[in-house]
Design a protein around this motif. Structure first.
Motif, PDB file in Angstrom:
ATOM      1  N   GLY A 156       6.974  43.518  60.688  1.00  0.00           N
ATOM      2  CA  GLY A 156       8.299  43.171  60.509  1.00  0.00           C
ATOM      3  C   GLY A 156       8.941  44.145  59.738  1.00  0.00           C
ATOM      4  N   LYS A 157      10.195  44.042  59.748  1.00  0.00           N
ATOM      5  CA  LYS A 157      10.825  45.074  58.792  1.00  0.00           C
ATOM      6  C   LYS A 157      11.960  44.266  57.824  1.00  0.00           C
ATOM      7  CE  LYS A 157      10.935  48.458  62.388  1.00  0.00           C
ATOM      8  NZ  LYS A 157      10.148  47.816  63.444  1.00  0.00           N
ATOM      9  N   ALA A 158      12.164  44.833  56.523  1.00  0.00           N
ATOM     10  CA  ALA A 158      12.683  44.264  55.607  1.00  0.00           C
ATOM     11  C   ALA A 158      13.345  45.234  54.755  1.00  0.00           C
ATOM     12  CB  ALA A 158      12.203  43.012  54.992  1.00  0.00           C
ATOM     13  N   ASN A 159      14.521  44.864  54.078  1.00  0.00           N
ATOM     14  CA  ASN A 159      15.122  45.708  52.854  1.00  0.00           C
ATOM     15  C   ASN A 159      14.641  45.146  51.712  1.00  0.00           C
ATOM     16  OD1 ASN A 159      16.626  47.507  54.602  1.00  0.00           O
ATOM     17  ND2 ASN A 159      18.045  45.923  54.921  1.00  0.00           N
ATOM     18  N   ALA A 160      13.931  46.112  50.926  1.00  0.00           N
ATOM     19  CA  ALA A 160      13.343  45.616  49.873  1.00  0.00           C
ATOM     20  C   ALA A 160      14.327  45.732  48.483  1.00  0.00           C
ATOM     21  CB  ALA A 160      12.111  46.652  49.307  1.00  0.00           C
ATOM     22  N   LYS A 161      14.167  44.729  47.839  1.00  0.00           N
ATOM     23  CA  LYS A 161      14.992  44.385  46.742  1.00  0.00           C
ATOM     24  C   LYS A 161      14.453  44.689  45.573  1.00  0.00           C
ATOM     25  CE  LYS A 161      18.954  43.786  44.646  1.00  0.00           C
ATOM     26  NZ  LYS A 161      20.085  44.675  44.899  1.00  0.00           N
ATOM     27  N   LEU A 162      13.141  44.180  45.357  1.00  0.00           N
ATOM     28  CA  LEU A 162      12.356  44.412  44.398  1.00  0.00           C
ATOM     29  C   LEU A 162      10.676  44.442  44.611  1.00  0.00           C
ATOM     30  CD1 LEU A 162      11.648  44.152  41.116  1.00  0.00           C
ATOM     31  CD2 LEU A 162      11.275  41.737  41.464  1.00  0.00           C
ATOM     32  N   ILE A 163      10.085  45.406  44.202  1.00  0.00           N
ATOM     33  CA  ILE A 163       8.707  45.616  44.333  1.00  0.00           C
ATOM     34  C   ILE A 163       8.127  45.346  43.143  1.00  0.00           C
ATOM     35  CG2 ILE A 163       6.785  47.033  45.170  1.00  0.00           C
ATOM     36  CD1 ILE A 163       8.772  46.157  47.469  1.00  0.00           C
ATOM     37  N   LEU A 164       7.096  44.324  43.027  1.00  0.00           N
ATOM     38  CA  LEU A 164       6.695  44.083  41.476  1.00  0.00           C
ATOM     39  C   LEU A 164       5.160  44.799  41.912  1.00  0.00           C
ATOM     40  CD1 LEU A 164       6.888  42.803  38.742  1.00  0.00           C
ATOM     41  CD2 LEU A 164       5.947  40.582  39.967  1.00  0.00           C
ATOM     42  N   VAL A 165       4.478  45.582  41.096  1.00  0.00           N
ATOM     43  CA  VAL A 165       3.247  46.069  41.087  1.00  0.00           C
ATOM     44  C   VAL A 165       2.677  45.385  40.076  1.00  0.00           C
ATOM     45  CG1 VAL A 165       1.695  48.373  40.598  1.00  0.00           C
ATOM     46  CG2 VAL A 165       4.018  48.561  41.680  1.00  0.00           C
ATOM     47  N   LEU A 166       1.356  44.617  40.493  1.00  0.00           N
ATOM     48  CA  LEU A 166       0.357  43.855  39.787  1.00  0.00           C
ATOM     49  C   LEU A 166      -0.444  44.857  39.187  1.00  0.00           C
ATOM     50  CD1 LEU A 166      -0.117  40.811  42.307  1.00  0.00           C
ATOM     51  CD2 LEU A 166       1.885  41.075  40.427  1.00  0.00           C
TER      52      LEU A 166
END
Length: 175
Positions: free
Chosen positions: A95-105
């Motif tokens: 799938g494809k999506a536009n990232a708004k937030l990437i939270l690195v754990l």
């Protein structure tokens, strides 16, 4: 007094009708949470997490779980992340999506999983162009191993398991 009531009534009706008109706020697409997973490809400002490529733009915010802002260049294959995206993800695979937030754990468990996933990816990758998807990671503490279910993007018919020792990150078995 009657004129004042009529004025209030007209203002109320105008407000109600005005709220029916599409505003800029109503046109905005909602933000949805993507599926938590591991970064398995960083390519051209895109992140492959499980079965979705997330496009990183100037509107994307990247941070660790303590709130520290991160730059795209600080992201590494194998990191465990939680993505949020704007609008619908495409139904294609991946799938494809536009990232708004990437939270690195960055908690201890996520860091240990990251080491195991990174070791597994490095071990199975035969060419730089190969792309893998990590479907799941399970820690079996009594056996001191991680089982990592993976899939090669060029052969999506079958997944395979990589068994990684949980202290040394040594690859024990691929099945």
């Amino acid at each position: 007094m009657k004129k004042m009531v009529n004025l209030y009534l007209y203002v109320l009706i105008a407000c109600m009708l005005g709220s029916c008109q599409p505003s800029e706020w109503n046109k905005r697409e909602g933000i949805d949470k993507g599926e938590e997973g591991f970064l398995t490809d960083l390519d051209d400002e895109r992140l492959l997490i499980k079965g979705t490529y997330y496009k990183v733009t100037h509107d994307t915010y990247i941070q660790n779980q303590h709130g520290k802002h991160l730059d795209y260049s600080e992201l590494k294959v194998g990191m465990k992340v939680k993505p949020w995206h704007r609008g619908e993800a495409t139904k294609s695979f991946p799938g494809k999506a536009n990232a708004k937030l990437i939270l690195v754990l960055t908690d201890e468990e996520s860091a240990a999983e990251q080491r195991a996933v990174t070791a597994a990816l490095e071990h199975v990758r035969e060419a730089e162009s190969q792309r893998f998807i990590v479907l799941g990671v399970t820690h079996l503490p009594s056996e001191h191993v991680y089982t990592i279910e993976m899939m090669n993007r060029s052969n999506m018919d079958a997944s395979f398991m990589v068994i990684v020792e949980d202290v040394t990150d040594e690859i024990l078995y691929i099945k």
